[in-house]
Design an enzyme around this catalytic site. Structure first.
Site, PDB file in Angstrom:
ATOM      1  N   GLU A   1       0.723  -1.046  -0.012  1.00 49.11           N
ATOM      2  CA  GLU A   1      -0.066  -0.119  -0.038  1.00 49.11           C
ATOM      3  C   GLU A   1       0.946   1.188   0.030  1.00 49.11           C
ATOM      4  O   GLU A   1       1.288   1.765  -0.970  1.00 49.11           O
ATOM      5  CB  GLU A   1      -0.972  -0.083   1.219  1.00 49.11           C
ATOM      6  CG  GLU A   1      -2.097  -1.208   0.811  1.00 49.11           C
ATOM      7  CD  GLU A   1      -3.010  -1.262   1.804  1.00 49.11           C
ATOM      8  OE1 GLU A   1      -3.225  -0.877   2.953  1.00 49.11           O
ATOM      9  OE2 GLU A   1      -4.003  -2.214   1.274  1.00 49.11           O
TER      10      GLU A   1
HETATM   11  C1  HEC Z   1      -3.357   0.735  -2.178  1.00 49.07           C
HETATM   12  C2  HEC Z   1      -4.550   1.054  -1.847  1.00 49.07           C
HETATM   13  C3  HEC Z   1      -4.942   1.428  -0.539  1.00 49.07           C
HETATM   14  C4  HEC Z   1      -4.305   2.555   0.234  1.00 49.07           C
HETATM   15  C5  HEC Z   1      -3.250   3.537  -0.269  1.00 49.07           C
HETATM   16  C6  HEC Z   1      -4.848   2.697   1.454  1.00 49.07           C
HETATM   17  N1  HEC Z   1      -5.977   1.646   1.596  1.00 49.07           N
HETATM   18 FE1  HEC Z   1      -7.506   1.498   3.124  1.00 49.07          FE
HETATM   19  N2  HEC Z   1      -7.711  -0.190   2.312  1.00 49.07           N
HETATM   20  C7  HEC Z   1      -7.404  -0.708   1.112  1.00 49.07           C
HETATM   21  C8  HEC Z   1      -7.888  -2.107   1.050  1.00 49.07           C
HETATM   22  C9  HEC Z   1      -7.532  -3.146  -0.023  1.00 49.07           C
HETATM   23  C10 HEC Z   1      -8.730  -2.365   2.223  1.00 49.07           C
HETATM   24  C11 HEC Z   1      -8.993  -3.928   2.583  1.00 49.07           C
HETATM   25  C12 HEC Z   1      -7.904  -4.554   3.287  1.00 49.07           C
HETATM   26  C13 HEC Z   1      -8.249  -5.696   4.190  1.00 49.07           C
HETATM   27  O1  HEC Z   1      -9.344  -5.756   4.403  1.00 49.07           O
HETATM   28  O2  HEC Z   1      -7.102  -6.253   4.459  1.00 49.07           O
HETATM   29  C14 HEC Z   1      -8.743  -1.274   3.044  1.00 49.07           C
HETATM   30  C15 HEC Z   1      -9.343  -0.907   4.208  1.00 49.07           C
HETATM   31  C16 HEC Z   1      -9.564   0.342   4.541  1.00 49.07           C
HETATM   32  C17 HEC Z   1     -10.536   0.404   5.612  1.00 49.07           C
HETATM   33  C18 HEC Z   1     -11.482  -0.457   6.329  1.00 49.07           C
HETATM   34  C19 HEC Z   1     -12.713  -0.160   5.667  1.00 49.07           C
HETATM   35  C20 HEC Z   1     -13.824  -1.368   6.150  1.00 49.07           C
HETATM   36  O3  HEC Z   1     -14.985  -1.134   5.578  1.00 49.07           O
HETATM   37  O4  HEC Z   1     -13.551  -2.472   6.664  1.00 49.07           O
HETATM   38  C21 HEC Z   1     -10.443   2.012   5.884  1.00 49.07           C
HETATM   39  C22 HEC Z   1     -11.009   2.710   7.095  1.00 49.07           C
HETATM   40  C23 HEC Z   1      -9.277   2.487   5.158  1.00 49.07           C
HETATM   41  N3  HEC Z   1      -8.640   1.358   4.417  1.00 49.07           N
HETATM   42  C24 HEC Z   1      -8.595   3.865   5.369  1.00 49.07           C
HETATM   43  C25 HEC Z   1      -7.479   3.998   4.777  1.00 49.07           C
HETATM   44  C26 HEC Z   1      -6.684   5.140   5.011  1.00 49.07           C
HETATM   45  C27 HEC Z   1      -7.114   6.073   6.277  1.00 49.07           C
HETATM   46  C28 HEC Z   1      -5.418   4.988   4.325  1.00 49.07           C
HETATM   47  C29 HEC Z   1      -4.585   6.194   4.442  1.00 49.07           C
HETATM   48  C30 HEC Z   1      -3.651   6.092   5.594  1.00 49.07           C
HETATM   49  C31 HEC Z   1      -5.721   4.051   3.340  1.00 49.07           C
HETATM   50  N4  HEC Z   1      -6.728   3.362   3.825  1.00 49.07           N
HETATM   51  C32 HEC Z   1      -4.627   3.709   2.373  1.00 49.07           C
HETATM   52  C33 HEC Z   1      -6.644  -0.250   0.109  1.00 49.07           C
HETATM   53  C34 HEC Z   1      -5.840   0.931   0.470  1.00 49.07           C
END
Ligand code: HEC
Length: 229
Positions: A150
């Site tokens: 990420e």
């Molecule tokens: C490269 C893409 C990527 C980036 C950059 C990223 N995310 Fe995500 N995010 C994801 C993915 C894929 C998941 C699900 C992962 C899992 O469940 O293991 C996720 C899950 C989440 C969730 C959970 C939502 C739920 O319904 O469970 C939140 C809140 C979130 N991210 C916030 C953030 C925040 C705040 C940042 C920056 C600090 C961030 N993400 C950066 C791809 C990304």
């Protein structure tokens, strides 16, 4: 099955024609007893919701949320300087990226082929991530910053980067006292508390009988009667 559906629709529309206000009132009660509830309207109500559901949070402030907003959109929080939270959770695209597997550091797709869930209303999830491994938004936000596919920034590097930018240093001094990984995550979590989407449906559940069209009310009735809740 089809006949029952048709009858139900006919019955609903007949009722709508004769006694719309009473129908709406009854429907609101029905929706509530089926477990539907309006979204909390403000930060005080969000606090109450989080407390009731045993979700850890810090005291909300506008200044923290404003700081979190800057961090949310800042690609400098990633190792490459190219990826921000908004890359995968684009607030203009419904809080997600619209692709099958999220693409992050070195343009690698998510190793588990996971897509990005929306960040809108994520404050109301009592667990975070698809497998629920984080209990709240503060713990959640640390994950993607450090995750190799990420943003790939180890905690100490994230702190170093942010602490090298005078404007951030000042903002952290005012809100938290200092830059730390915990405080970075906390500020982002405060910003995410503002990403909520109250709709006419919520207004309807709060008692505004005219907030939903007759067609939408009929749909809600069908939704409840079919057990979708
Ligand atoms: C490269 C893409 C990527 C980036 C950059 C990223 N995310 Fe995500 N995010 C994801 C993915 C894929 C998941 C699900 C992962 C899992 O469940 O293991 C996720 C899950 C989440 C969730 C959970 C939502 C739920 O319904 O469970 C939140 C809140 C979130 N991210 C916030 C953030 C925040 C705040 C940042 C920056 C600090 C961030 N993400 C950066 C791809 C990304």
């Amino acid at each position: 099955m089809k006949v029952t559906l048709l009858k139900l629709l006919m019955a609903s529309s007949l009722m709508l024609v004769s006694v719309p206000a009473l129908y709406a009132k009854t429907l609101i009660e029905e929706a509530k007893s089926a477990g539907l509830a309006p979204l909390p309207k403000n930060q005080k109500e969000i606090d109450k919701f989080l407390k009731e559901n045993n979700v850890k949070s810090s005291a909300f402030s506008e200044a923290k949320a404003e700081l979190g907003k800057k961090l949310y959109f800042d690609p400098r929080l990633s190792k490459s300087g190219l990826i921000s939270c908004n890359t995968c959770h684009n607030l203009g695209l419904g809080g997600a990226d619209g692709i099958a597997a999220a693409v992050g550091h070195k343009w690698s797709p998510n190793h588990q082929h996971l897509n990005s869930p929306t960040v809108y209303n994520s404050v109301f999830n009592t667990i975070q991530f698809w497998d629920g491994r984080a209990g709240n938004l503060i713990e959640q936000a640390k994950g993607p910053i450090e995750n190799e596919v990420e943003m790939a920034t180890p905690a100490n590097l994230a702190v170093k980067k942010i602490a090298s930018l005078p404007e951030y240093v000042n903002a952290f001094k005012k809100t938290y006292g200092k830059v730390s990984f915990e405080n970075i995550a906390d500020a982002i979590a405060n910003f995410e508390r503002t990403l909520i989407t109250p709709s006419p449906f919520d207004k309807f559940l709060e008692g505004d009988e005219k907030a939903l069209s007759k067609e939408a009310q009929a749909g809600l009735k069908l939704f409840i009667d079919k057990g979708c809740t």
